[in-house]
Design a protein around this motif. Structure first.
Motif, PDB file in Angstrom:
ATOM      1  N   SER A 197       0.846  -1.200   0.000  1.00  0.00           N
ATOM      2  CA  SER A 197       0.000   0.000   0.000  1.00  0.00           C
ATOM      3  C   SER A 197       0.876   1.242   0.000  1.00  0.00           C
ATOM      4  CB  SER A 197      -0.933   0.012   1.213  1.00  0.00           C
ATOM      5  OG  SER A 197      -1.894  -1.015   1.128  1.00  0.00           O
ATOM      6  N   ARG A 198       1.886   1.239   0.873  1.00  0.00           N
ATOM      7  CA  ARG A 198       2.796   2.382   0.921  1.00  0.00           C
ATOM      8  C   ARG A 198       3.598   2.492  -0.380  1.00  0.00           C
ATOM      9  NH1 ARG A 198       5.108   6.223   4.300  1.00  0.00           N
ATOM     10  NH2 ARG A 198       6.605   7.335   2.987  1.00  0.00           N
ATOM     11  N   GLU A 199       3.993   1.379  -0.951  1.00  0.00           N
ATOM     12  CA  GLU A 199       4.725   1.409  -2.221  1.00  0.00           C
ATOM     13  C   GLU A 199       3.862   2.001  -3.336  1.00  0.00           C
ATOM     14  OE1 GLU A 199       5.863  -2.662  -2.680  1.00  0.00           O
ATOM     15  OE2 GLU A 199       7.739  -2.423  -1.551  1.00  0.00           O
ATOM     16  N   LYS A 200       2.572   1.704  -3.309  1.00  0.00           N
ATOM     17  CA  LYS A 200       1.653   2.273  -4.294  1.00  0.00           C
ATOM     18  C   LYS A 200       1.593   3.790  -4.133  1.00  0.00           C
ATOM     19  CE  LYS A 200      -1.713   2.543  -7.336  1.00  0.00           C
ATOM     20  NZ  LYS A 200      -1.384   2.515  -8.786  1.00  0.00           N
ATOM     21  N   PHE A 201       1.565   4.258  -2.892  1.00  0.00           N
ATOM     22  CA  PHE A 201       1.585   5.705  -2.650  1.00  0.00           C
ATOM     23  C   PHE A 201       2.868   6.320  -3.186  1.00  0.00           C
ATOM     24  CE2 PHE A 201       3.361   9.079   0.007  1.00  0.00           C
ATOM     25  CZ  PHE A 201       2.419  10.071  -0.187  1.00  0.00           C
ATOM     26  N   ASP A 202       3.995   5.707  -2.856  1.00  0.00           N
ATOM     27  CA  ASP A 202       5.284   6.233  -3.282  1.00  0.00           C
ATOM     28  C   ASP A 202       5.415   6.265  -4.805  1.00  0.00           C
ATOM     29  OD1 ASP A 202       6.183   6.667  -0.676  1.00  0.00           O
ATOM     30  OD2 ASP A 202       7.089   4.662  -0.528  1.00  0.00           O
ATOM     31  N   LYS A 203       4.761   5.322  -5.469  1.00  0.00           N
ATOM     32  CA  LYS A 203       4.877   5.218  -6.924  1.00  0.00           C
ATOM     33  C   LYS A 203       4.097   6.311  -7.635  1.00  0.00           C
ATOM     34  CE  LYS A 203       4.122   2.051 -10.795  1.00  0.00           C
ATOM     35  NZ  LYS A 203       3.606   0.712 -11.207  1.00  0.00           N
ATOM     36  N   ASN A 204       2.803   6.431  -7.351  1.00  0.00           N
ATOM     37  CA  ASN A 204       2.028   7.406  -8.135  1.00  0.00           C
ATOM     38  C   ASN A 204       0.780   7.962  -7.453  1.00  0.00           C
ATOM     39  OD1 ASN A 204       0.284   5.227  -8.276  1.00  0.00           O
ATOM     40  ND2 ASN A 204       0.456   4.945 -10.492  1.00  0.00           N
ATOM     41  N   LEU A 205       0.675   7.837  -6.135  1.00  0.00           N
ATOM     42  CA  LEU A 205      -0.464   8.435  -5.435  1.00  0.00           C
ATOM     43  C   LEU A 205      -0.022   9.590  -4.549  1.00  0.00           C
ATOM     44  CD1 LEU A 205      -2.661   5.346  -4.423  1.00  0.00           C
ATOM     45  CD2 LEU A 205      -2.934   6.876  -6.391  1.00  0.00           C
ATOM     46  N   ASN A 206       1.011  10.309  -4.988  1.00  0.00           N
ATOM     47  CA  ASN A 206       1.533  11.439  -4.213  1.00  0.00           C
ATOM     48  C   ASN A 206       1.605  12.677  -5.101  1.00  0.00           C
ATOM     49  OD1 ASN A 206       4.524  11.762  -5.287  1.00  0.00           O
ATOM     50  ND2 ASN A 206       4.160   9.559  -5.059  1.00  0.00           N
ATOM     51  N   TRP A 207       1.609  13.848  -4.482  1.00  0.00           N
ATOM     52  CA  TRP A 207       1.590  15.092  -5.246  1.00  0.00           C
ATOM     53  C   TRP A 207       2.914  15.355  -5.959  1.00  0.00           C
ATOM     54  CZ3 TRP A 207      -2.562  16.882  -7.029  1.00  0.00           C
ATOM     55  CH2 TRP A 207      -3.763  16.823  -6.307  1.00  0.00           C
ATOM     56  N   GLY A 208       4.018  14.801  -5.458  1.00  0.00           N
ATOM     57  CA  GLY A 208       5.283  14.942  -6.159  1.00  0.00           C
ATOM     58  C   GLY A 208       5.202  14.344  -7.555  1.00  0.00           C
ATOM     59  N   TYR A 209       4.674  13.123  -7.623  1.00  0.00           N
ATOM     60  CA  TYR A 209       4.479  12.454  -8.913  1.00  0.00           C
ATOM     61  C   TYR A 209       3.494  13.252  -9.769  1.00  0.00           C
ATOM     62  CZ  TYR A 209       2.725   9.041 -12.302  1.00  0.00           C
ATOM     63  OH  TYR A 209       2.331   8.416 -13.462  1.00  0.00           O
ATOM     64  N   ALA A 210       2.352  13.626  -9.173  1.00  0.00           N
ATOM     65  CA  ALA A 210       1.316  14.330  -9.927  1.00  0.00           C
ATOM     66  C   ALA A 210       1.840  15.634 -10.509  1.00  0.00           C
ATOM     67  CB  ALA A 210       0.105  14.599  -9.034  1.00  0.00           C
ATOM     68  N   ASN A 211       2.568  16.393  -9.697  1.00  0.00           N
ATOM     69  CA  ASN A 211       3.036  17.700 -10.153  1.00  0.00           C
ATOM     70  C   ASN A 211       4.093  17.590 -11.250  1.00  0.00           C
ATOM     71  OD1 ASN A 211       1.347  19.310  -8.534  1.00  0.00           O
ATOM     72  ND2 ASN A 211       2.662  19.005  -6.766  1.00  0.00           N
ATOM     73  N   GLU A 212       4.906  16.547 -11.212  1.00  0.00           N
ATOM     74  CA  GLU A 212       5.860  16.332 -12.300  1.00  0.00           C
ATOM     75  C   GLU A 212       5.126  16.013 -13.604  1.00  0.00           C
ATOM     76  OE1 GLU A 212       9.226  16.628 -12.772  1.00  0.00           O
ATOM     77  OE2 GLU A 212       9.026  17.737 -10.883  1.00  0.00           O
TER      78      GLU A 212
END
Length: 393
Positions: A359-374
């Protein structure tokens, strides 16, 4: 030649308020400012009293005489009002691109040559007869709403959708070209990424299982089903609690292991810390939603290593992947079905801990604003390219 585009962040809401739209405007604006620096906030714009009175009057008349509702959001009088206000604002600034955040009503009739990147989690055509506040509308309201949606689409150079559900609708129903449509999921509405350890979330038959129901809409989020799951798990002999945060269930829902937190304000530091602590001690997010465009709570749960047990509906399949950060049950599944899934996972310590980690790995991969903003940065570049603007993002 400019080295950075000047961006207009367009929403009639207050983009700096984390309470509004689950903090999505807030995080989008912050990401654009960090990536580009030169961002002009075009809002908030509040409808004047006379306009709110007209809309309320129309809704009242429709309810009394027709037994139906007037669409208080997607209507022409609001859209024409926003057209006037935003055209006035745009005359005062020199922009390279407009980033319209959940603002189809605001941009539908806007007259401008500035390219528009629209950001949305759903369209009216998907919400109609799906969300409760988009049902039982008078026919003219439905017609106006579809017209606004189509007009906004014609004004849009590129569009960001937060789910495959919305992306497919944009292509299939609004006839966007595939290269115009981008899929970028939400991030979590938290300021700092938490440190988590699976061993802090102990599981097993003899441990207490803490369930969290997080949302403002008890019925729409499937509260009665979650309550039934609580009762079933108790009957199965599992030590369990269900915390409802964000709403208050109706009085008939009473249980000794039901805890209710009506509201936590993330703009208040003390309440925000209470919210984080609540997530730290949660084992499962239980959200049997009846209607959902995406659900930013799934991002927040994943950040804390919390598996989500939810429904296969709307945009949820883009947020929750079975066996990765939770499980989706069929729409017609009852509380007993949800209880059985939770019981099976929680009483198998190895399975539960693996799910916490993934679950945390899924967040780190693409459920975070860092990923979204890039990804949004890349989309801005594409939008400028499509529009023939040679500003370098």
């Amino acid at each position: 030649m400019k080295q950075q585009p000047k961006i207009g962040f367009l929403t009639s809401a207050d983009a700096k308020d984390q309470k509004i739209w689950s903090g999505i405007h807030y995080h989008l604006l912050r990401g654009l400012e960090e990536n580009f620096g030169d961002v002009v906030v075009l809002g908030p714009i509040k409808k004047p009293l006379y306009l709110r009175c007209i809309i309320a009057f129309l809704d009242r008349v429709c309810t009394i005489f027709l037994g139906k509702k007037f669409n208080k959001i997607h209507n022409t009088i609001s859209s024409k009002f926003f057209k006037s206000r935003y055209e006035s604002l745009l005359r005062e600034v020199d922009l390279d691109i407009i980033f319209a955040s959940s603002a189809s009503v605001e941009i539908a009739y806007l007259e401008t040559d500035i390219p528009i990147c629209q950001y949305t989690d759903a369209f009216f055509g998907q919400l109609h007869n799906y969300y409760e506040n988009h049902t039982n509308l008078i026919s003219n309201s439905v017609k106006e709403a579809y017209t606004i949606e189509e007009c906004a689409a014609r004004k849009t150079t590129s569009i960001i959708c937060t789910s495959d559900w919305a992306k497919n609708y944009a292509i299939d129903s609004l006839k966007f070209k595939k290269e115009q449509v981008h899929f970028i999921p939400f991030g979590a509405n938290i300021d700092e990424i938490p440190d988590i350890s699976p061993v802090n979330k102990k599981s097993g038959l003899h441990e207490k299982c803490n369930l969290l129901f997080l949302g403002k809409a008890w019925e729409r989020k499937g509260g009665p089903i979650a309550f039934e799951a609580l009762e079933t798990l108790s009957e199965m002999g599992l030590s369990v609690s269900l915390t409802v945060c964000g709403c208050v269930p109706s009085p008939e829902f009473q249980h000794p292991d039901l805890n209710v937190i009506p509201f936590l304000n993330k703009n208040n530091e003390k309440e925000y810390q209470a919210f984080l602590e609540l997530l730290h001690r949660t084992h499962f997010l239980l959200l049997p939603s009846r209607a959902e465009c995406f659900g930013i709570v799934f991002c927040e749960a994943s950040a804390f290593g919390i598996p989500s047990i939810t429904t296969h509906t709307g945009g949820i399949p883009s947020a929750v992947k079975d066996g990765v950060n939770g499980y989706k049950l069929p729409y017609d599944a009852n509380g007993e079905a949800y209880a059985k899934v939770i019981y099976e996972i929680f009483t198998d310590e190895e399975q539960y801990q693996k799910l916490v980690i993934s679950s945390r790995e899924k967040f780190d991969k693409n459920l975070n604003w860092g990923y979204a903003n890039e990804k949004i940065k890349e989309c801005i570049a594409t939008t400028l390219s499509i529009a023939g603007n040679h500003v370098i993002p």
